[in-house]
Motif scaffolding. Structure first.
Motif, short mmCIF file in Angstrom:
data_model
loop_
_atom_site.label_atom_id
_atom_site.label_comp_id
_atom_site.label_asym_id
_atom_site.label_seq_id
_atom_site.Cartn_x
_atom_site.Cartn_y
_atom_site.Cartn_z
N GLY A 162 44.72 -55.47 55.14
CA GLY A 162 44.17 -55.11 56.56
C GLY A 162 45.22 -54.26 57.28
O GLY A 162 46.01 -53.59 56.89
N SER A 163 44.91 -54.22 58.66
CA SER A 163 45.85 -53.59 59.51
C SER A 163 46.02 -52.18 59.29
O SER A 163 46.79 -51.46 59.48
N ALA A 164 44.52 -51.75 58.87
CA ALA A 164 44.58 -50.27 58.52
C ALA A 164 44.79 -49.43 60.04
O ALA A 164 44.59 -49.88 60.88
N GLY A 165 45.53 -48.26 59.77
CA GLY A 165 45.86 -47.56 60.78
C GLY A 165 47.31 -47.89 61.61
O GLY A 165 47.80 -47.24 62.50
N THR A 166 47.86 -48.79 61.00
CA THR A 166 49.23 -49.38 61.53
C THR A 166 50.15 -49.36 60.35
O THR A 166 49.66 -49.51 59.05
N VAL A 167 51.44 -49.10 60.78
CA VAL A 167 52.44 -49.34 59.51
C VAL A 167 52.40 -50.62 58.73
O VAL A 167 52.80 -50.73 57.65
N TRP A 168 51.75 -51.61 59.31
CA TRP A 168 51.67 -53.00 58.61
C TRP A 168 50.70 -52.89 57.15
O TRP A 168 50.36 -53.67 56.53
N GLY A 169 49.85 -51.89 57.59
CA GLY A 169 48.51 -51.77 56.55
C GLY A 169 48.95 -50.90 55.18
O GLY A 169 47.94 -51.01 54.44
N PRO B 122 37.75 -44.73 54.59
CA PRO B 122 38.65 -45.57 54.94
C PRO B 122 38.76 -45.95 56.78
O PRO B 122 38.29 -44.75 57.18
N PRO B 123 39.01 -46.97 57.03
CA PRO B 123 38.92 -47.17 58.63
C PRO B 123 40.04 -46.35 59.35
O PRO B 123 40.89 -45.86 58.92
N GLU B 124 39.52 -46.08 60.53
CA GLU B 124 40.40 -45.10 61.17
C GLU B 124 41.57 -46.00 61.71
O GLU B 124 41.65 -47.04 61.78
N GLU B 125 42.46 -45.14 62.01
CA GLU B 125 43.78 -45.79 62.87
C GLU B 125 43.35 -45.96 64.22
O GLU B 125 43.16 -44.92 64.92
N LYS B 126 43.26 -47.02 64.63
CA LYS B 126 43.03 -47.22 65.92
C LYS B 126 44.34 -47.01 66.94
O LYS B 126 45.53 -47.23 66.63
N SER B 127 44.06 -46.27 68.07
CA SER B 127 45.16 -46.02 68.95
C SER B 127 44.65 -46.34 70.32
O SER B 127 43.45 -45.86 70.47
N LEU B 128 45.50 -47.05 71.03
CA LEU B 128 45.06 -47.45 72.49
C LEU B 128 43.90 -48.23 72.47
O LEU B 128 42.93 -48.45 73.28
N GLY B 129 43.67 -49.06 71.27
CA GLY B 129 42.45 -49.85 71.06
C GLY B 129 41.13 -49.12 70.56
O GLY B 129 40.14 -49.75 70.54
#
Lengths: 452, 594
Positions: A162-169, B122-129
């Protein structure tokens, strides 16, 4: 180049099933063993095996000496392959102790890159907000060395990552800030890896010619736009342009010999790959696909990311209802939690055993795929409840028989003092023939890992 | 030691007066991110007026502000701006890649495709929600490969019905002429602007390769290229040609058509927008406003607004919730999709067919339920699986926060969750960002108790200074929702004690005590900070970026119109199209700072 030849008959037999389960793989591989030709050197592969939230060191570290050691509770499942392990104790993820982000973020980002995180807007549990990892990951550097002529330069698989889009992912990075997202859906992995495999040669050639025209024109449109843009936009378009060119090369490579060795297996059946309780089943499917992709030489570098940093899967199949990360915060005084976290790590060792066993069944030359695959089991933390990065639970497994600079397996290496893990990353590069003397942030690197 | 976003830049970003920082105060006195320092010192308003990136203004100041605002390592504090008439400050404009939602909508509207190919991306990287932040949307090898796969599948499907793609008959007019016709006419739809002669001839070369097989193959390959081109996958803008010395330009009408359609519909422009663009009739605020009004009446607008609500209110969390069956026997997992549907219908009603205002969103007793959900609420009316409008008891329910889905989503499996209920109000409605607990603390939720109330169990948060700094901002709000159990249902007792629903909001423009969710909702509905927070959230969603100091005037423009419309939510969307940031952009300097 040596390929594990799988006969058309075996593959077709497997193709009747609804999922690529073990029986299918076994059937193919039995057939494969008979058909294997002793030919020139097999390729060397590299696989990252990630599990999150730290381990329990007292139940992880072996006892004994370098060559005469006893596996711990957590590693005990790997006893059948003990001579194919190098257990590392005392290596620190030094890069994760510095820079932006919280301990999970820094640990995850530095795990394969050895460098601090980029600035960004992800706010973790402590520290400043941060972005993605600040450099290329070691698997991608190795892929650049050994993966260029395969259909896929590398393959990133996830099991409820999970956590796609962050460094956790993410585990893998093509470059600073350029994460390679793991794919959680076995059906999507199947489609990515095995699409085109097994199509007739004339159909493949026609498809390849069409695709070349299309992708040439697509690439040209990105090339034409790039010089007109401001710097930030240009960077994106240039990256996209490069990725199209790399895709063209991959597809070009795929149109040649691989289709002869492998026939497209049946697609995985429908399985809710997001459902918590399907975690083990999805993991097995992903491992089966991974082994197939390596066996067919469709890729030589892969990562298998179980959960994600701060992963909170509930290991209900072990009778554990609380989330993995949630429990990892409990104090050492909580013996019940300590035991459950130990059980989780034992379970991961069992998954590694499954992967190694499956590889050991693929004959290559005089040995097996396992002899030619180096697996790196890593984690973003050493221990969950203190979020620390010294004495990381790192393990090398498999073999380096086909490597440029082979390792002697079957050892327990204990280090004292602060030994930075960037040294380990340098050694991994060296195994694959890269002459680098430093990797990641050179401030946390003093050359290859001693005694490895 | 941890970050105290609440007390620092987030408050500034929201455009609200700086909160008293003493509360959640890990790091008072340390430097702020440079872009916001000037704001900070002036309590949310810029100090000295400086013209940046404005026509006739100072370009150097602009680039400095931009680099600092986008997270760059600008050393000295850039100077914030004041609004001055006649000076245009659009802020930065970045290339925006279509996200999965926009891609699916676009191929649906272009090709009548219903396969939703982007669901596999692939899912987008969310930023500011939000999932449409320009700087967060890069590409990966896997995505680029999926663009190829999707384009191949879409094109193969599309040529099964050639008549939808082109009216030219290759049998009578010749394949080459019809190829050119298709490239020119359909290409304009896909690229959302007329094609250059270079683009047409490049596509014609691909068409010719396919046409060696047959006309349909030529069209198919051409369409594959179009669907992977930057003109389709990105929103590329250069603006009108600048006059000498101009640093800010109005967008071209075609670019404006795309901005409008992706704001209001999250999809490609329709025929009318294309026609207006062809006539160069999307240049004035009135022309633009008239189109927005028209577009808001199209059903596609509802999907776009719902997509905003899903993210702003984090409704995806309702995809799965675990609740203890022993403790909450009335709750069953099949209620989840019903709660989700209720919220969708409720938000739809508030914005589109009902009162329309933010106030109503936070206070209305109206909701929607079918029989099963109605019985969970304990109201009568619905007698089938069909949802219908019901009115809840306004002594017990008021608006969004009291809906069972929100309360269940903000409840733990076996207990209520005052911390996250308070955090939700703080972050989503007051635009504060609460820092997570410090990593080096052992975090343990208080043990369940057969005798103590939740309020009593969370006493440590009030008494321990390590917790209190932040938790006094969240828990006293969350405890006001104690009348709703962990599964979102009203209760009157906990462990034999009557429920105490008193709470308090600290550090905001509605600081003070309250009793229960109804009073809290009413306070929130009257809060200027909440109104500004909603406008700020919409800014981020609409423009695909965070605010910069240069956006002060745009934010003022939006908030003034929102206020003048009595906080009508549709008017807020119109207001977002009437700003400098929406109608103008900086002149592009190749290779230069954006």
């Amino acid at each position: 180049m040596k390929r594990a030849r799988l006969s058309r008959r075996a593959l077709l037999r497997g193709a009747g099933g609804i999922a690529i389960g073990l029986p299918f793989l076994d059937a193919m591989l039995r057939e494969g063993r008979a058909a294997a030709q002793p030919t020139a050197a097999a390729p060397q592969r590299f696989v990252v095996f990630f599990s999150p939230d730290g381990s329990i060191r007292e139940n992880w570290t072996p006892t004994g000496t370098e060559t005469n050691f006893q596996l711990s509770r957590i590693l005990a499942p790997l006893a059948p392959h003990k001579q194919r392990l190098i257990v590392l104790d005392g290596v620190d993820n030094e890069a994760a102790k510095h820079g932006l982000g919280d301990d999970h973020m820094r640990g995850m980002g530095a795990m394969l890159t050895g460098i601090e995180l980029l600035p960004g807007s992800t706010q973790g549990g402590a520290g400043d907000p941060a972005g993605l990892a600040g450099g290329i990951s070691v698997d991608q550097k190795i892929a650049g060395q050994i993966g260029g002529s395969n259909k896929l330069k590398s393959l990133e698989l996830g099991v409820q990552a999970g956590s796609a889009g962050t460094v956790w992912g993410y585990t893998a990075y093509a470059a600073a800030g350029q994460a390679l997202p793991p794919v959680n859906d076995p059906a999507a992995i199947f489609s990515r890896v095995f699409t085109d495999v097994g199509s007739g040669q004339s159909a493949l050639a026609k498809l390849a010619a069409e695709r070349k025209s299309v992708l040439d024109a697509v690439a040209a449109s990105y090339g034409a736009l790039s010089p007109k843009l401001g710097s930030a936009d240009k960077q994106k378009i240039d990256q996209h342009f490069t990725q199209i060119r790399e895709l063209e090369q991959r597809l070009g490579a795929a149109a040649t010999p691989v289709g002869q060795a492998c026939v497209k297996p049946a697609a995985p059946g429908s399985l809710d790959f997001r459902a918590n309780d399907n975690f083990p089943a999805v993991g097995k499917l992903q491992m089966d696909l991974l082994v197939m992709a390596l066996a067919c030489d469709l890729t030589r570098v892969a990562s298998l990311q179980w959960e994600n940093s701060v992963g909170d899967a509930r290991f209900t199949w072990l009778g554990i209802d609380r989330g993995h990360h949630d429990m990892s915060h409990d104090a050492d005084s909580n013996g019940d939690t300590l035991e459950k976290l130990t059980q989780i790590n034992i379970w991961y060792a069992q998954q590694l055993l499954y992967l190694m066993d499956a590889m050991a069944k693929v004959p290559e030359g005089d040995g097996t795929l396992l002899d030619n695959t180096l697996i790196f089991w890593c984690n973003e933390l050493s221990r969950g409840n203190v979020h620390s990065h010294p004495e990381m639970p790192y393990l090398l497994a498999g073999g380096t028989a086909a490597a440029a600079q082979p390792l002697t397996m079957g050892r327990f290496l204990s280090y004292s003092g602060s030994v930075p893990h960037n040294n380990l990353l340098v050694s991994l590069l060296n195994v694959f023939g890269l002459p680098d003397k430093t990797f990641g942030n050179p401030a946390y690197c003093s050359g290859p890992l001693a005694r490895l | 030691m941890y970050r105290t976003s609440l007390c620092t830049w987030q408050a500034i970003l929201c455009g609200v007066p700086l909160l008293t920082a003493a509360a959640c105060s890990g790091r008072i006195g340390e430097p702020e991110p440079p872009a916001y320092r000037a704001y900070d010192a002036n309590g949310g308003r810029p100090a000295a007026p400086v013209v940046a990136a404005a026509n006739g203004g100072n370009a150097a100041a602009s680039s400095q502000a931009a680099s600092a605002a986008s997270g760059g390592s600008g050393g000295s504090a850039p100077v914030a701006l004041d609004c001055m008439p006649g000076v245009l400050r659009p802020g930065p404009s970045y290339l925006r890649r279509l996200n999965r939602f926009e891609y699916n909508n676009s191929v649906h509207d272009l090709l009548a495709d219903t396969t939703r190919p982007a669901d596999a991306f692939p899912p987008e990287e969310k930023s500011l929600g939000f999932d449409n932040n320009a700087t967060a949307l890069g590409t990966s090898p896997a995505l680029v490969e999926q663009y190829l796969n999707a384009a191949e599948a879409l094109a193969a499907n599309a040529v099964k019905n050639l008549g939808r793609l082109t009216t030219c008959d290759p049998a009578s007019k010749g394949a080459a002429a019809c190829g050119d016709d298709f490239i020119q006419s359909f290409g304009k739809k896909v690229y959302r602007r007329p094609l250059s002669s270079e683009e047409r001839s490049a596509l014609r070369s691909v068409f010719d390769v396919g046409a060696q097989t047959d006309f349909a193959t030529g069209v198919r390959l051409t369409l594959e290229v179009m669907l992977q081109s930057p003109a389709f996958l990105y929103r590329v803008e250069f603006g009108a040609a600048p006059q000498s010395g101009e640093r800010v330009v109005r967008l071209t009408s075609h670019e404006m058509a795309s901005r409008l359609s992706y704001l209001v519909w999250q999809s490609t422009p329709d025929a009318e927008l294309q026609a207006r663009a062809d006539q160069d009739a999307l240049r004035t605020p009135d022309q633009i406003g008239a189109q927005v009004e028209r577009m808001l009446n199209d059903p596609r607008a509802r999907g776009s607004v719902a997509h905003f609500h899903d993210q702003w209110l984090q409704l995806d969390r309702l995809a799965s919730l675990d609740k203890d069956a022993q403790l909450y026997p009335a709750y069953t997992p099949d209620l989840l999709p019903l709660m989700r549907e209720e919220l969708r219908l409720y938000l739809d009603y508030i914005v589109w067919t009902g009162p329309g205002t933010l106030d109503a969103l936070l206070t209305s007793p109206v909701t929607f339920a079918n029989q099963k959900l109605a019985s969970y609420y304990g109201v009568s009316g619905p007698t089938s699986d069909q949802f219908q409008q019901v009115t809840l008891d306004d002594k017990r329910y008021a608006g969004l926060l009291t809906r069972s889905g929100i309360m269940a989503m903000l409840g733990k499996p076996n207990q209520t969750d005052p911390v996250h209920r308070g955090k939700f109000v703080r972050e989503q409605l007051l635009c504060n960002q609460m820092p997570p607990p410090p990593a080096n603390l052992m975090i343990k939720a208080p043990e369940l108790s057969a005798t103590l109330s939740t309020r009593e169990r969370f006493t440590q948060h009030r008494t321990d200074p390590a917790c209190n700094g932040c938790h006094q901002l969240m828990d006293p709000i969350g405890l006001g929702f104690e009348a709703f159990d962990g599964a979102g249902r009203l209760r009157t007792q906990e462990n034999g004690q009557a429920i105490d629903t008193t709470g308090e909001v600290a550090s905001s423009d509605i600081t003070g005590p309250f009793d229960g969710a109804i009073e809290l909702s009413s306070k929130l509905a009257g809060s200027e900070q909440v109104r500004q927070c909603v406008a700020t959230s919409w800014f981020r969603y609409a423009y695909g970026r965070g605010e910069t100091p240069e956006d002060a005037c745009t934010i003022d423009q939006v908030q003034a119109r929102f206020r003048d419309a009595d906080y009508d939510l549709k008017s807020l969307i119109v207001a977002l199209t009437q700003t400098d940031a929406f109608q103008y952009r900086r002149v592009v300097t190749p290779g230069g700072t954006q």
